[in-house]
Design a protein around this motif. Sequence first.
Motif, PDB file in Angstrom:
ATOM      1  N   LEU A  30       0.833  -1.202   0.000  1.00 17.33           N
ATOM      2  CA  LEU A  30       0.000   0.000   0.000  1.00 17.33           C
ATOM      3  C   LEU A  30       0.868   1.252   0.000  1.00 17.33           C
ATOM      4  O   LEU A  30       0.664   2.165  -0.802  1.00 17.33           O
ATOM      5  CB  LEU A  30      -0.933   0.009   1.210  1.00 17.33           C
ATOM      6  CG  LEU A  30      -1.708   1.301   1.467  1.00 17.33           C
ATOM      7  CD1 LEU A  30      -2.648   1.612   0.317  1.00 17.33           C
ATOM      8  CD2 LEU A  30      -2.469   1.198   2.780  1.00 17.33           C
ATOM      9  N   ALA A  31       1.845   1.288   0.884  1.00 17.88           N
ATOM     10  CA  ALA A  31       2.722   2.467   0.978  1.00 17.88           C
ATOM     11  C   ALA A  31       3.478   2.688  -0.330  1.00 17.88           C
ATOM     12  O   ALA A  31       3.575   3.821  -0.818  1.00 17.88           O
ATOM     13  CB  ALA A  31       3.692   2.305   2.145  1.00 17.88           C
ATOM     14  N   LEU A  32       4.004   1.621  -0.900  1.00 17.59           N
ATOM     15  CA  LEU A  32       4.739   1.748  -2.160  1.00 17.59           C
ATOM     16  C   LEU A  32       3.816   2.241  -3.279  1.00 17.59           C
ATOM     17  O   LEU A  32       4.188   3.118  -4.056  1.00 17.59           O
ATOM     18  CB  LEU A  32       5.374   0.410  -2.544  1.00 17.59           C
ATOM     19  CG  LEU A  32       6.537  -0.047  -1.664  1.00 17.59           C
ATOM     20  CD1 LEU A  32       6.895  -1.495  -1.969  1.00 17.59           C
ATOM     21  CD2 LEU A  32       7.739   0.858  -1.856  1.00 17.59           C
ATOM     22  N   GLY A  33       2.621   1.683  -3.345  1.00 14.35           N
ATOM     23  CA  GLY A  33       1.676   2.102  -4.373  1.00 14.35           C
ATOM     24  C   GLY A  33       1.288   3.560  -4.249  1.00 14.35           C
ATOM     25  O   GLY A  33       1.196   4.277  -5.235  1.00 14.35           O
ATOM     26  N   LEU A  34       1.080   4.014  -3.011  1.00 14.58           N
ATOM     27  CA  LEU A  34       0.720   5.412  -2.800  1.00 14.58           C
ATOM     28  C   LEU A  34       1.873   6.355  -3.102  1.00 14.58           C
ATOM     29  O   LEU A  34       1.656   7.532  -3.387  1.00 14.58           O
ATOM     30  CB  LEU A  34       0.217   5.618  -1.365  1.00 14.58           C
ATOM     31  CG  LEU A  34      -1.126   4.937  -1.052  1.00 14.58           C
ATOM     32  CD1 LEU A  34      -1.458   5.076   0.425  1.00 14.58           C
ATOM     33  CD2 LEU A  34      -2.232   5.484  -1.930  1.00 14.58           C
ATOM     34  N   GLN A  35       3.100   5.832  -3.070  1.00 15.28           N
ATOM     35  CA  GLN A  35       4.270   6.625  -3.448  1.00 15.28           C
ATOM     36  C   GLN A  35       4.487   6.607  -4.960  1.00 15.28           C
ATOM     37  O   GLN A  35       5.406   7.228  -5.463  1.00 15.28           O
ATOM     38  CB  GLN A  35       5.527   6.077  -2.772  1.00 15.28           C
ATOM     39  CG  GLN A  35       5.571   6.274  -1.290  1.00 15.28           C
ATOM     40  CD  GLN A  35       6.783   5.597  -0.659  1.00 15.28           C
ATOM     41  OE1 GLN A  35       7.638   5.035  -1.351  1.00 15.28           O
ATOM     42  NE2 GLN A  35       6.861   5.634   0.645  1.00 15.28           N
ATOM     43  N   GLY A  36       3.655   5.858  -5.666  1.00 15.26           N
ATOM     44  CA  GLY A  36       3.796   5.760  -7.118  1.00 15.26           C
ATOM     45  C   GLY A  36       4.718   4.647  -7.565  1.00 15.26           C
ATOM     46  O   GLY A  36       5.021   4.532  -8.750  1.00 15.26           O
ATOM     47  N   LYS A  37       5.161   3.817  -6.662  1.00 11.20           N
ATOM     48  CA  LYS A  37       6.049   2.697  -6.993  1.00 11.20           C
ATOM     49  C   LYS A  37       5.204   1.461  -7.282  1.00 11.20           C
ATOM     50  O   LYS A  37       5.244   0.460  -6.573  1.00 11.20           O
ATOM     51  CB  LYS A  37       7.026   2.444  -5.850  1.00 11.20           C
ATOM     52  CG  LYS A  37       7.903   3.644  -5.560  1.00 11.20           C
ATOM     53  CD  LYS A  37       8.790   3.410  -4.366  1.00 11.20           C
ATOM     54  CE  LYS A  37       9.623   4.645  -4.068  1.00 11.20           C
ATOM     55  NZ  LYS A  37      10.444   4.448  -2.866  1.00 11.20           N
ATOM     56  N   MET A  38       4.414   1.560  -8.370  1.00 13.33           N
ATOM     57  CA  MET A  38       3.431   0.535  -8.674  1.00 13.33           C
ATOM     58  C   MET A  38       4.065  -0.817  -8.999  1.00 13.33           C
ATOM     59  O   MET A  38       3.487  -1.851  -8.661  1.00 13.33           O
ATOM     60  CB  MET A  38       2.543   0.993  -9.828  1.00 13.33           C
ATOM     61  CG  MET A  38       1.658   2.180  -9.471  1.00 13.33           C
ATOM     62  SD  MET A  38       0.562   1.852  -8.073  1.00 13.33           S
ATOM     63  CE  MET A  38      -0.519   0.669  -8.814  1.00 13.33           C
ATOM     64  N   GLY A  39       5.204  -0.829  -9.628  1.00 15.73           N
ATOM     65  CA  GLY A  39       5.857  -2.097  -9.954  1.00 15.73           C
ATOM     66  C   GLY A  39       6.197  -2.891  -8.705  1.00 15.73           C
ATOM     67  O   GLY A  39       5.934  -4.100  -8.625  1.00 15.73           O
ATOM     68  N   GLU A  40       6.765  -2.209  -7.718  1.00 13.79           N
ATOM     69  CA  GLU A  40       7.116  -2.878  -6.465  1.00 13.79           C
ATOM     70  C   GLU A  40       5.864  -3.319  -5.720  1.00 13.79           C
ATOM     71  O   GLU A  40       5.802  -4.427  -5.180  1.00 13.79           O
ATOM     72  CB  GLU A  40       7.949  -1.957  -5.586  1.00 13.79           C
ATOM     73  CG  GLU A  40       9.331  -1.653  -6.150  1.00 13.79           C
ATOM     74  CD  GLU A  40      10.059  -0.636  -5.309  1.00 13.79           C
ATOM     75  OE1 GLU A  40      10.484  -1.007  -4.199  1.00 13.79           O
ATOM     76  OE2 GLU A  40      10.191   0.515  -5.764  1.00 13.79           O
ATOM     77  N   ALA A  41       4.856  -2.453  -5.695  1.00 11.27           N
ATOM     78  CA  ALA A  41       3.596  -2.789  -5.019  1.00 11.27           C
ATOM     79  C   ALA A  41       2.947  -3.995  -5.685  1.00 11.27           C
ATOM     80  O   ALA A  41       2.459  -4.911  -5.011  1.00 11.27           O
ATOM     81  CB  ALA A  41       2.653  -1.591  -5.042  1.00 11.27           C
TER      82      ALA A  41
END
Length: 101
Positions: A30-41
């Motif tokens: 969730l945190a990664l996705g909200l930071q825009g790091k969609m690949g990692e999320a």
Amino acid sequence: MAMRRAPRPCCAAPAAQPTASAKVRQNLALALGLQGKMGEAEQILRRELPPEQAEQNLRWLRARSTPGATAAAASAPVSAPVAAPTPGGDTARTWNSLQGG
């Protein structure tokens, strides 16, 4: 003279460790996705959740991270992402609960 430690990479964070709970790893996604790091999320979610839940969570994140999205688009009725039940028998929780919903 003290030696400096090199910064630890993201994957060395406690949440990314295999011994971390599913809840902690999903919160990391969730945190990664909200930071825009969609690949990692996406990698974390696809490892952690059944395919339909992972896809639902990714849609939720994408709806909130689209550059230039209007407030209406960000609050559009996208099904709330859900977390997998924890081994202790906890019921599944939604990411909407993080928003007080």
